[in-house]
Motif scaffolding. Structure first.
Motif, short mmCIF file in Angstrom:
data_model
loop_
_atom_site.label_atom_id
_atom_site.label_comp_id
_atom_site.label_asym_id
_atom_site.label_seq_id
_atom_site.Cartn_x
_atom_site.Cartn_y
_atom_site.Cartn_z
N TYR A 244 0.93 -1.32 0.02
CA TYR A 244 -0.02 -0.13 -0.03
C TYR A 244 0.83 1.29 0.17
O TYR A 244 1.56 1.51 0.94
CB TYR A 244 -0.90 0.00 1.35
N ASP A 245 0.64 2.04 -0.91
CA ASP A 245 1.43 3.17 -1.19
C ASP A 245 0.41 4.23 -1.63
O ASP A 245 -0.23 4.13 -2.69
CB ASP A 245 2.55 3.24 -2.17
N GLU A 246 0.11 5.36 -0.71
CA GLU A 246 -1.07 5.93 -1.32
C GLU A 246 -0.74 7.01 -2.48
O GLU A 246 -1.87 7.10 -3.39
CB GLU A 246 -1.05 7.15 0.00
N LYS A 247 0.44 7.17 -3.13
CA LYS A 247 0.81 7.80 -4.08
C LYS A 247 0.68 6.98 -5.35
O LYS A 247 0.06 7.24 -6.40
CB LYS A 247 2.24 8.51 -4.20
N MET A 248 0.85 5.65 -5.15
CA MET A 248 0.77 4.66 -6.20
C MET A 248 -0.70 4.36 -6.26
O MET A 248 -1.43 4.44 -7.44
CB MET A 248 1.25 3.28 -5.87
N ALA A 249 -1.55 4.26 -5.32
CA ALA A 249 -2.67 4.25 -5.44
C ALA A 249 -3.61 5.07 -6.06
O ALA A 249 -4.49 5.01 -6.76
CB ALA A 249 -3.50 4.05 -3.74
N ALA A 250 -3.18 6.47 -5.61
CA ALA A 250 -3.90 7.79 -6.46
C ALA A 250 -3.68 7.41 -7.75
O ALA A 250 -4.31 7.88 -8.91
CB ALA A 250 -3.29 9.11 -5.69
N ASN A 251 -2.18 7.18 -8.29
CA ASN A 251 -1.95 7.26 -9.79
C ASN A 251 -2.87 5.86 -10.51
O ASN A 251 -3.32 6.13 -11.53
CB ASN A 251 -0.55 6.83 -9.84
N LEU A 252 -2.96 4.87 -9.78
CA LEU A 252 -3.85 3.85 -10.26
C LEU A 252 -5.16 4.28 -10.41
O LEU A 252 -5.94 3.95 -11.58
CB LEU A 252 -3.66 2.64 -9.27
N VAL A 253 -5.59 5.04 -9.50
CA VAL A 253 -7.16 5.16 -9.71
C VAL A 253 -7.53 6.09 -10.83
O VAL A 253 -8.44 6.08 -11.44
CB VAL A 253 -7.73 6.26 -8.20
N GLU A 254 -6.50 7.03 -11.14
CA GLU A 254 -6.55 7.84 -12.51
C GLU A 254 -6.50 6.78 -13.70
O GLU A 254 -7.09 7.34 -14.70
CB GLU A 254 -5.26 8.66 -12.70
N LYS A 255 -5.99 5.73 -13.88
CA LYS A 255 -5.95 4.89 -14.79
C LYS A 255 -7.08 3.94 -15.07
O LYS A 255 -7.48 3.42 -16.17
CB LYS A 255 -4.54 4.02 -14.78
N ILE A 256 -7.89 3.87 -13.87
CA ILE A 256 -9.13 3.01 -14.04
C ILE A 256 -10.21 3.25 -14.92
O ILE A 256 -10.40 2.20 -15.86
CB ILE A 256 -9.88 2.88 -12.52
N PRO A 257 -10.58 4.49 -15.39
CA PRO A 257 -11.13 4.76 -16.75
C PRO A 257 -10.91 4.04 -17.91
O PRO A 257 -11.60 3.43 -18.74
CB PRO A 257 -11.27 5.90 -16.67
N ALA A 258 -9.42 4.23 -18.14
CA ALA A 258 -8.73 3.28 -19.36
C ALA A 258 -8.84 1.76 -19.12
O ALA A 258 -9.01 1.39 -20.25
CB ALA A 258 -7.24 4.02 -19.42
N TYR A 259 -8.63 1.47 -18.13
CA TYR A 259 -8.56 -0.01 -17.89
C TYR A 259 -9.82 -0.71 -18.19
O TYR A 259 -10.37 -1.63 -18.74
CB TYR A 259 -8.24 -0.21 -16.47
N GLU A 260 -11.01 0.18 -17.57
CA GLU A 260 -12.52 -0.33 -17.78
C GLU A 260 -12.90 -0.37 -19.24
O GLU A 260 -13.36 -1.17 -19.79
CB GLU A 260 -13.48 0.62 -17.08
N LYS A 261 -12.50 0.84 -20.15
CA LYS A 261 -12.56 0.95 -21.49
C LYS A 261 -12.07 -0.32 -22.28
O LYS A 261 -12.67 -0.88 -23.14
CB LYS A 261 -12.16 2.41 -21.90
N PHE A 262 -10.75 -0.56 -21.81
CA PHE A 262 -10.06 -1.68 -22.46
C PHE A 262 -10.59 -2.95 -22.16
O PHE A 262 -10.80 -3.81 -23.11
CB PHE A 262 -8.81 -1.83 -22.05
N MET A 263 -11.12 -3.10 -21.06
CA MET A 263 -11.79 -4.47 -20.54
C MET A 263 -13.08 -4.65 -21.45
O MET A 263 -13.39 -5.56 -21.81
CB MET A 263 -11.95 -4.49 -19.21
N GLN A 264 -13.91 -3.47 -21.44
CA GLN A 264 -15.23 -3.64 -22.15
C GLN A 264 -15.01 -3.89 -23.57
O GLN A 264 -15.59 -4.71 -24.26
CB GLN A 264 -15.79 -2.09 -22.13
N ALA A 265 -13.89 -3.22 -24.25
CA ALA A 265 -13.69 -3.63 -25.69
C ALA A 265 -13.14 -5.12 -25.68
O ALA A 265 -13.52 -5.54 -26.80
CB ALA A 265 -12.56 -2.59 -26.19
#
Length: 68
Positions: A40-61
Protein backbone atom coordinates in the motif's frame (compact mmCIF):
# COMPACT_ATOMS: atom_id res chain seq x y z
CA UNK A 1 1.17 -11.70 -12.33
CA UNK A 2 0.24 -15.28 -12.72
CA UNK A 3 1.89 -17.33 -15.42
CA UNK A 4 -1.58 -18.28 -16.69
CA UNK A 5 -2.57 -14.65 -17.21
CA UNK A 6 0.67 -13.92 -19.10
CA UNK A 7 0.08 -16.92 -21.36
CA UNK A 8 -3.52 -15.83 -22.04
CA UNK A 9 -2.44 -12.33 -22.97
CA UNK A 10 0.36 -13.52 -25.24
CA UNK A 11 -1.94 -16.01 -26.97
CA UNK A 12 -4.54 -13.26 -27.33
CA UNK A 13 -1.93 -11.34 -29.26
CA UNK A 14 -1.00 -14.41 -31.30
CA UNK A 15 -4.61 -14.93 -32.45
CA UNK A 16 -5.01 -11.19 -33.03
CA UNK A 17 -7.43 -10.46 -30.20
CA UNK A 18 -4.83 -7.98 -28.96
CA UNK A 19 -2.44 -5.79 -30.88
CA UNK A 20 1.11 -5.58 -29.55
CA UNK A 21 0.17 -2.23 -27.97
CA UNK A 22 -2.94 -3.76 -26.34
CA UNK A 23 -0.87 -6.64 -24.98
CA UNK A 24 1.58 -4.24 -23.34
CA UNK A 25 -1.33 -2.24 -21.88
CA UNK A 26 -3.00 -5.40 -20.54
CA UNK A 27 0.24 -6.61 -18.95
CA UNK A 28 0.71 -3.20 -17.31
CA UNK A 29 -2.88 -3.38 -16.03
CA UNK A 30 -2.28 -6.79 -14.45
CA UNK A 31 1.01 -5.60 -12.94
CA UNK A 32 -0.81 -2.63 -11.39
CA UNK A 33 -3.35 -4.99 -9.82
CA UNK A 34 -0.57 -7.16 -8.45
CA UNK A 35 1.20 -4.16 -6.91
CA UNK A 36 -1.93 -3.02 -5.10
CA UNK A 37 -2.62 -6.51 -3.79
CA UNK A 38 0.71 -6.76 -1.95
CA UNK A 39 1.68 -3.22 -0.93
CA UNK A 40 0.00 0.00 0.00
CA UNK A 41 1.45 3.25 -1.18
CA UNK A 42 -0.93 6.21 -1.23
CA UNK A 43 0.79 7.89 -4.19
CA UNK A 44 0.75 4.65 -6.21
CA UNK A 45 -2.92 4.11 -5.34
CA UNK A 46 -3.82 7.64 -6.46
CA UNK A 47 -1.94 7.09 -9.72
CA UNK A 48 -3.78 3.81 -10.27
CA UNK A 49 -7.17 5.41 -9.62
CA UNK A 50 -6.49 7.78 -12.51
CA UNK A 51 -5.94 4.78 -14.80
CA UNK A 52 -9.14 2.92 -13.88
CA UNK A 53 -11.29 4.54 -16.62
CA UNK A 54 -8.78 3.47 -19.29
CA UNK A 55 -8.63 -0.05 -17.82
CA UNK A 56 -12.43 -0.27 -17.80
CA UNK A 57 -12.66 0.92 -21.41
CA UNK A 58 -10.04 -1.65 -22.45
CA UNK A 59 -11.82 -4.48 -20.61
CA UNK A 60 -15.19 -3.54 -22.17
CA UNK A 61 -13.65 -3.56 -25.67
CA UNK A 62 -11.90 -6.88 -24.96
CA UNK A 63 -15.11 -8.46 -23.67
CA UNK A 64 -17.05 -7.26 -26.69
CA UNK A 65 -14.42 -8.64 -29.06
CA UNK A 66 -14.24 -12.10 -27.50
CA UNK A 67 -18.01 -12.50 -27.18
CA UNK A 68 -18.92 -11.60 -30.76
Amino acid sequence: MSRFMCICLVHGRDVQIFSDEDTVFALEMVDAQNLTAHTYDEKMAANLVEKIPAYEKFMQAWYKQITE
